[in-house]
Scaffold this active site. Structure first.
Site, short mmCIF file in Angstrom:
data_model
loop_
_atom_site.label_atom_id
_atom_site.label_comp_id
_atom_site.label_asym_id
_atom_site.label_seq_id
_atom_site.Cartn_x
_atom_site.Cartn_y
_atom_site.Cartn_z
N CYS A 140 0.83 -1.21 0.00
CA CYS A 140 0.00 0.00 0.00
C CYS A 140 0.86 1.25 0.00
O CYS A 140 1.43 1.64 1.02
CB CYS A 140 -0.93 -0.01 1.22
SG CYS A 140 -1.92 1.48 1.36
N CYS A 143 -0.33 4.14 2.23
CA CYS A 143 -0.07 3.91 3.66
C CYS A 143 1.40 4.11 3.98
O CYS A 143 1.76 4.72 4.99
CB CYS A 143 -0.42 2.48 4.07
SG CYS A 143 -1.91 1.82 3.34
N ASP A 144 2.28 3.57 3.15
CA ASP A 144 3.69 3.45 3.56
C ASP A 144 4.66 4.27 2.72
O ASP A 144 5.85 4.34 3.05
CB ASP A 144 4.11 1.97 3.50
CG ASP A 144 3.28 1.12 4.47
OD1 ASP A 144 2.90 1.66 5.52
OD2 ASP A 144 3.03 -0.05 4.16
#
Ligand code: NDP
Length: 315
Positions: A140, A143-144
């Site tokens: 993701c 997200c990261d």
């Protein structure tokens, strides 16, 4: 048959959508019962720091956040079962009762069902993926990606997700290698063009990821050209696997309307499925946004839709 009394609502799945549905349903006196599934807490239990969920200005570790979700749901009386649903017999007419079976053999009857079983990111199946998950390997970018600010990264995949993640990462990272296993991308034309015209993205057709190495964290991606079988290495800090997601909807096949990938279809701006009293929230019905905060939002909607349904058909 079962001796259990009929429940107002049963929530299947324990990610942000399920817990938010539980909080709202519990506060509406629906005495929700949650079946957590095989991975209590859902996808966020496999992430490291979550920095984009509003209300956590310093960020929070994914597993810790899910414990807080759980505590909040329990505080209002949600009954949480560490068990999973194996079979469903969903009613077809308004006012009828749905029947569910659990992995531990229990039978449950309920007026409404909230499905928040999520989706599972697909991985390549390499041993190194598991080894470096959260230490350089992610599925993701939203997200990261931020953890790889000004660092080189690799994205694997040739679909819209891979194109979108590569483009997103190109705004954060110093360089993005995009590994596409064929000599063409499956992504839509406009997404392909965006990637191919981006000077920070190097698209490597006919290349596959075969492993990673590094001391505790990823330092190198090992790749192979599948036409020549020539192996090489890329010095990168992050590896993003973007080869698609699989919604967890196997047990609903043939009963609930799904798209061709298996995502549940909800009606208009509601969480209603094609069956009365059955609602869907979170990633199981969302192939586009897939964020904790959007999942939580639809979890709230599902609880409100379920409450309204119970009031309309059972009171
Ligand atoms: P897709 O199934 O469309 O694409 C998966 C990609 O991963 C393909 O290029 C496939 O390669 C590749 N792949 C699969 N397995 C492997 C493997 N083992 N090794 C290397 N590569 C592999 O998934 P997406 O997640 O990209 O998209 C899912 C759906 O969501 C699509 O309908 C897409 O259009 C949609 N979507 C839309 C977006 C938007 O509109 N903004 C954003 C993201 C997704 P191959 O082609 O060789 O099979």
């Amino acid at each position: 048959m079962t001796d259990n009394p009929i429940k107002d609502t049963v929530i299947i799945g324990s990610g942000p959508a399920g817990y938010t549905a539980a909080i709202y349903a519990a506060r509406a006196n629906m005495n929700p019962e949650m079946y957590t599934g095989m991975q209590p807490g859902g996808q966020l239990t496999t992430t490291t720091e979550v920095e984009n969920f509003p209300g956590y200005p310093e960020g929070i570790m994914g597993p810790e956040m899910m414990i807080e979700f759980q505590q909040q749901a329990e505080r209002f009386g949600t009954k949480i079962h560490i068990d999973y649903i194996t079979e469903v017999e969903l009613a077809k007419n308004p006012g009828e009762i749905h029947k569910l079976k659990t992995g531990s053999g229990k039978e449950i009857q309920t007026r409404t069902v909230i499905i928040s079983t999520g989706a599972t990111a697909k991985y390549l199946g390499l041993e190194d993926e598991e080894k470096y998950l959260g230490s350089g390997v992610s599925a993701c970018a939203t997200c990261d990606g931020f953890f790889y600010k000004n660092s080189p990264v690799v994205v694997v995949g040739g679909g819209d997700t891979a194109a979108e993640e590569a483009t997103y990462l190109s705004n954060i990272c110093s360089k993005v290698y995009l590994l596409v296993r064929k000599d063409e991308m499956r992504a839509s034309k406009v997404m392909q063009e965006r990637v191919l015209n981006n000077p920070k993205i190097e698209v490597m057709f006919n290349h596959e990821l075969i492993g990673m190495s590094g001391n505790m964290v990823v330092e190198k991606a090992h790749i192979i050209n599948n036409l020549t079988n020539e192996k090489s290495e890329l010095s990168v800090d992050g590896v993003f696997i973007a080869i698609g997601h699989k919604p967890n909807t196997e047990i609903f096949k043939g009963m609930l309307d799904m798209d061709e990938t298996g995502y549940l279809i909800t009606k208009g701006k509601t969480t209603k499925t094609n069956l009365p009293g059955v609602f869907a929230a979170g990633d199981v019905q969302d192939s586009i946004y897939r964020q904790a905060v959007t999942a939580a939002g639809t979890g709230c909607m599902a609880a409100m839709d379920a409450e309204k349904y119970v009031l309309e058909h059972f009171h």
